[in-house]
Write an enzyme that holds these catalytic residues in place. Structure first.
Site: not given
Ligand code: SAH
Length: 501
Positions: A36, A58, A173
Site C-alpha cells: 500500500d 491510495k 491519522m
Molecule cells: N501501520 C502504520 C500506521 C498506519 S495508519 C504504522 O504502524 O506506522 C497511517 C498513519 O500512520 C498516518 O496517518 C500517520 O499518522 C502515521 N504515519 C505513517 N507513516 C508516517 C510517517 N512516515 N511519519 C509520520 N506519521 C506516519
C-alpha cells in the site's frame, strides 16, 4: 500444488533501512507482493524480478481497493498456492487493519505469518529526537487513533483517562482533527502548556517537525498534511538536545542522480545518508559493445603488452568478463594502471592491485604518472574502453611514444526518455541539484530534457560536475555548472555539493 502462505509484513515508517531482516527475506522470496501507499517504493526493488506486484493503496496513481477486496485478494492468492508478501506501512497490527486481514485468512484456512514492523508512532518521534518514554518525564505511552471524529457523542476513546492517565500520547491519522483532539485533551484536564509536536513524513528526507504546546500546536501545524503523528507530553522537550536526524546537511534537498541505475547506488547511498531526497534519472545504460572481437583478440595477445590501462569500473568488469570466457584469469595480465580509486577498487575485486594510479584522476595525469614510472617510447599499451570514449588519453599515450591498442569493452547508451514527474520537478524548481559523473551523463541529460527545453529549467536547479572532462561537455552543451569536484571521485562530488549548501 504447493500450499500458499501469506506474510503480513511491516515495511517500517518510510526509511527503507527500517524494514526488519525477516521482512526483507520474505519480500525477496515472495511470488506476489501486495503493497500500500505508505510502504516505501524503494523496497519494491527488492522483490523478485518475476514477482507479481499489486498496489492497493491510495497514492502513486493506483486504484484504491476496499478492505474487503484486499482481504479477498489475499485469500485468493493464498489458495492459489502462492507465497504472498502483504507489505504494510509501519507495523501491520498498529492501525494497519492487519488484524482484519489475518482474521480473513484464518477464517478461509489460509496459512499466514506476521512480521512486525517499526511503527511510525515510535520511529517518527525517534527521528525527531523525541524518546516516547524517558525516566522522569514519562513512563507510559499510548498510541491513539486521531481518525474518529472527536466531537461525536459516543467516542470509542476514554478521553478523560487518556488526557490524565498516560504519560506520552501519540496520535495517528489525526492531522485533520488536530484542534478537536487538543480541545478534548485540554477540556479533560491535560494542561495547555504540555509540550507537543507534529512530525510529518517521519524518517524520510521530507521529514518536518513542528513543535509547540497543546494550546498552540493546532495553529502552528495548520499547514501540515498527512502522514503525520501528533506527540503530546513532556518528552517532546528533549528534542531540543536530541534532534539528530534533522541536523543532516542535505535534509530535504532533492538531488537528481543521472548515472546508470546499476552504478548509481554508491552515490545515492552517500547522498541519502546526508539526508537528501534522491531522485534517480538514469540517463545512460551500460551495454556490450557492437563487437567483442577486438577485445577478445587483445586478450589472446595479452603477454605482448607492457601495460593494460583501465579508465572506468565498467571497463574493468567488461574486460574480466571476457577474460573469464577465454579461460584465463588475473595472472594473464601485464602491469596494470587505473585512472582513479573507483577503477582501482574494482580491480582489487578481481584480485589485482593497480601498479599505477595518478594522484589526480584525469587522462593527462595518467599519462604523466605512467611516464614517470618508465619511458613509454616503444611500449605496447592495451586500452579497453567505452566505444566512442574521448580521444585525448590515447593521443597522450601515443605522443609519449607508446603503441596503443584501444578496444571497445562496453558501450554507453543514452536513455533519452525522462520520467515526466522528474521533468516537471526540474522545470518548477523543485530540484536543488543535478549531479553529473561523466560526459555521457551530461549528454544523456540534455537529450532526455530536450535541448530546446534546457532554457526552461528553473534557475533554482544547480548542476554539479565530477571533473574537467565532464564540465567541458556541460559547457559545450550549454548546461551552466554551479560547481566542479576538486577530487574527481564520488566522495569528491559529494564534497562539492556540500560546499553549495
Ligand atoms: N501501520 C502504520 C500506521 C498506519 S495508519 C504504522 O504502524 O506506522 C497511517 C498513519 O500512520 C498516518 O496517518 C500517520 O499518522 C502515521 N504515519 C505513517 N507513516 C508516517 C510517517 N512516515 N511519519 C509520520 N506519521 C506516519
Amino acid at each position: 500444488m504447493a500450499k500458499g502462505i501469506v506474510y503480513l509484513v511491516g515495511a517500517g515508517p518510510g526509511d527503507p533501512g527500517l524494514v526488519t531482516a525477516r521482512g526483507l527475506e520474505v519480500l525477496r522470496s515472495a511470488e506476489v507482493v501486495v503493497y500500500d501507499a505508505l510502504a516505501n517504493p524503494r523496497l519494491l526493488r527488492e522483490a523478485r524480478a518475476d514477482a507479481e506486484l499489486v498496489c492497493v493503496g491510495k497514492r502513486g496513481g493506483c486504484h484504491t481497493m476496499r478492505q474487503e477486496e484486499i482481504n479477498a485478494l489475499l485469500v485468493a492468492k493464498g489458495k492459489e498456492g502462492k507465497r504472498v508478501c502483504r507489505l504494510k506501512g509501519g507495523d501491520p497490527f498498529v492501525f494497519g487493519r492487519g488484524g482484519e486481514e489475518a482474521l480473513a485468512l484464518a477464517e478461509a484456512g489460509v496459512d499466514f505469518e506476521v512480521v512486525p514492523g517499526v511503527t511510525a508512532g515510535v520511529a517518527a518521534p525517534a527521528y525527531a529526537g523525541i524518546p516516547v518514554t524517558h525516566r522522569g518525564y514519562s513512563s507510559s505511552v499510548a498510541f491513539v487513533t486521531g481518525h474518529e471524529d472527536p466531537t461525536k457523542e459516543a467516542s470509542a476513546l476514554d478521553w478523560a483517562r487518556l488526557a490524565t492517565g498516560v504519560g506520552t500520547l501519540v496520535f495517528y491519522m489525526g492531522v485533520k482533527n488536530l484542534s478537536q483532539i487538543v480541545e478534548r485533551l485540554v477540556s479533560n484536564g491535560r494542561p495547555a502548556a504540555t509540550p507537543a509536536a507534529v512530525v510529518q513524513w517521519g524518517t524520510t528526507p521530507r521529514q518536518r517537525t513542528v513543535t509547540g504546546r497543546l494550546g498552540d500546536i493546532a495553529e502552528r501545524a495548520a499547514g501540515i498534511e498527512p502522514p503525520a503523528v501528533l506527540v503530546v507530553g513532556g518528552v517532546v522537550a528533549l528534542r531540543e538536545e536530541l534532534a539528530w536526524f534533522e541536523r543532516r546537511p542535505l535534509l530535504g534537498r532533492r538531488i537528481v542522480v543521472t548515472r546508470a541505475r546499476a552504478q548509481a547506488s554508491d552515490l545515492c547511498e552517500r547522498l541519502e545518508a546526508l539526508g537528501a531526497d534522491v531522485v534517480e534519472m538514469p540517463t545512460i545504460r551500460i551495454e556490450p559493445p557492437a563487437d567483442f572481437a577486438p577485445l577478445d583478440r587483445a586478450i589472446e595477445r595479452l603477454p605482448s603488452y607492457d601495460w593494460v590501462v583501465f579508465t572506468s569500473a565498467n571497463g574493468v568488469d567488461a574486460f574480466f568478463g571476457r577474460l573469464a570466457l577465454a579461460g584465463k584469469d588475473a595472472r594473464a595480465l601485464p602491469r596494470v594502471a587505473a585512472i582513479g580509486p573507483a577503477t582501482s577498487e574494482r580491480l582489487r575485486a578481481h584480485g589485482i592491485r593497480a601498479d599505477c594510479q595518478p594522484a589526480r584522476f584525469t587522462g593527462a595525469e595518467l599519462v604523466l604518472a605512467l611516464s614517470a614510472r618508465e619511458a613509454l617510447a616503444g611500449k605496447r599499451i592495451l586500452l579497453p574502453r567505452a566505444a566512442n570514449a574521448p580521444e585525448p588519453l590515447r593521443k597522450g599515450l601515443e605522443e609519449a611514444g607508446a603503441a596503443v591498442d584501444e578496444v571497445d569493452a562496453y558501450r554507453t547508451v543514452i536513455e533519452a526518455r525522462a520520467d515526466a514527474e522528474t521533468l516537471e520537478q526540474l522545470v518548477e524548481g523543485r530540484v536543488d541539484f543535478v549531479t553529473f559523473t561523466s560526459s555521457s551523463t551530461v549528454r544523456g541529460f540534455v537529450e532526455a530534457v530536450g535541448r530546446e527545453r534546457l532554457g526552461a529549467l528553473s534557475t533554482a536547479v544547480r548542476f554539479v560536475s565530477i571533473g574537467p572532462v565532464t564540465s567541458e561537455t556541460a559547457r559545450e552543451l550549454g548546461v551552466p555548472l554551479a560547481a566542479e569536484a576538486e577530487a574527481h571521485t564520488i566522495p569528491g562530488l559529494v564534497e562539492a555539493l556540500l560546499r553549495l549548501v
